[in-house]
Design a protein around this motif. Structure first.
Motif, mmCIF file in Angstrom:
data_model
loop_
_atom_site.group_PDB
_atom_site.id
_atom_site.type_symbol
_atom_site.label_atom_id
_atom_site.label_comp_id
_atom_site.label_asym_id
_atom_site.label_seq_id
_atom_site.Cartn_x
_atom_site.Cartn_y
_atom_site.Cartn_z
ATOM 1 N N LYS A 7 75.816 136.547 15.913
ATOM 2 C CA LYS A 7 74.536 135.831 15.813
ATOM 3 C C LYS A 7 73.442 136.619 16.511
ATOM 4 N N VAL A 8 72.194 136.269 16.163
ATOM 5 C CA VAL A 8 71.030 136.911 16.781
ATOM 6 C C VAL A 8 70.492 135.955 17.843
ATOM 7 N N ASP A 9 70.211 136.490 19.031
ATOM 8 C CA ASP A 9 69.704 135.663 20.125
ATOM 9 C C ASP A 9 68.415 136.284 20.666
ATOM 10 N N GLU A 10 67.407 135.467 20.900
ATOM 11 C CA GLU A 10 66.096 135.970 21.333
ATOM 12 C C GLU A 10 66.157 136.708 22.673
ATOM 13 N N ASN A 11 67.013 136.253 23.586
ATOM 14 C CA ASN A 11 67.114 136.938 24.898
ATOM 15 C C ASN A 11 67.663 138.358 24.735
ATOM 16 N N VAL A 12 68.636 138.487 23.842
ATOM 17 C CA VAL A 12 69.204 139.814 23.566
ATOM 18 C C VAL A 12 68.148 140.687 22.878
ATOM 19 N N GLU A 13 67.455 140.087 21.908
ATOM 20 C CA GLU A 13 66.454 140.852 21.142
ATOM 21 C C GLU A 13 65.326 141.352 22.042
ATOM 22 N N ARG A 14 64.949 140.545 23.041
ATOM 23 C CA ARG A 14 63.915 140.958 23.996
ATOM 24 C C ARG A 14 64.324 142.221 24.735
ATOM 25 N N VAL A 15 65.570 142.222 25.221
ATOM 26 C CA VAL A 15 66.060 143.398 25.951
ATOM 27 C C VAL A 15 66.116 144.601 25.014
ATOM 28 N N ARG A 16 66.521 144.353 23.767
ATOM 29 C CA ARG A 16 66.590 145.447 22.792
ATOM 30 C C ARG A 16 65.198 146.006 22.493
ATOM 31 N N ARG A 17 64.196 145.112 22.422
ATOM 32 C CA ARG A 17 62.824 145.591 22.181
ATOM 33 C C ARG A 17 62.311 146.387 23.382
#
Ligand SMILES: N[C@@H](CCC(=O)N[C@@H](CS)C(=O)NCC(=O)O)C(=O)O
Length: 148
Positions: free
Chosen positions: A57-67
């Motif tokens: 799944k995609v999670d916003e907290n993970v995506e933030r760190v990735r960005r």
């Protein structure tokens, strides 16, 4: 040239020290991403998710760190090239050390306000903009110094 790359040279010491901090900072982004994935059980690959008995799944907290990590790659990698060129222009030790230090502190701050504590804008824009203009300054100084 021998003197420039001497470990006695304070300019070289400052350059090496702050660039090592930036390398460690960027490597820490992978650990931060992994910890967010574990915390939120948000895995990108089925083989990872299955170990935690969950689905990808995609999670916003993970995506933030990735960005934030991607932004490091966009900015710090270019800075590594620009700061090396700037080093070869024989700049003032005081000015260069100050630029290396400010760049490093701002890039750490960028990650903190983007992916750790999430502070409203313009905090991130400032933490990004100051290092961005430092890189431009170094690239212009280098280009002018070595102009054909
Ligand atoms: N690739 C960047 C280019 C512009 C940029 O680096 N902006 C800074 C200051 S607002 C930033 O932190 N952008 C967020 C990001 O790269 O995810 C973007 O898509 O935003």
């Amino acid at each position: 040239m021998d003197q420039l790359f001497s470990i006695e040279n304070p300019l070289m010491r400052a350059y090496t020290f702050y660039n090592s901090i930036l390398c460690l900072k960027m490597l820490a982004m992978s650990v931060l991403t992994a910890s967010q994935r574990m915390k939120n059980k948000a895995f990108a690959n089925p083989e990872d998710a299955i170990m935690q008995k969950t689905k990808p799944k995609v999670d916003e907290n993970v995506e933030r760190v990735r960005r934030a990590h991607l932004n490091d790659l966009e900015n710090i990698c270019v800075y590594f090239v620009a700061s090396f060129g700037y080093l070869l222009t024989n700049p003032s030790v005081a000015v260069a050390t100050m630029l290396f230090r400010v760049f490093t502190i701002c890039r750490i701050a960028h990650t903190l306000v983007y992916a750790v504590v999430v502070i409203p804008q313009p905090a991130r824009a400032i933490a990004w903009g100051v290092p961005y203009f430092i890189t431009i300054y170094m690239a212009i100084k280098t280009a002018m110094h070595f102009a054909l």
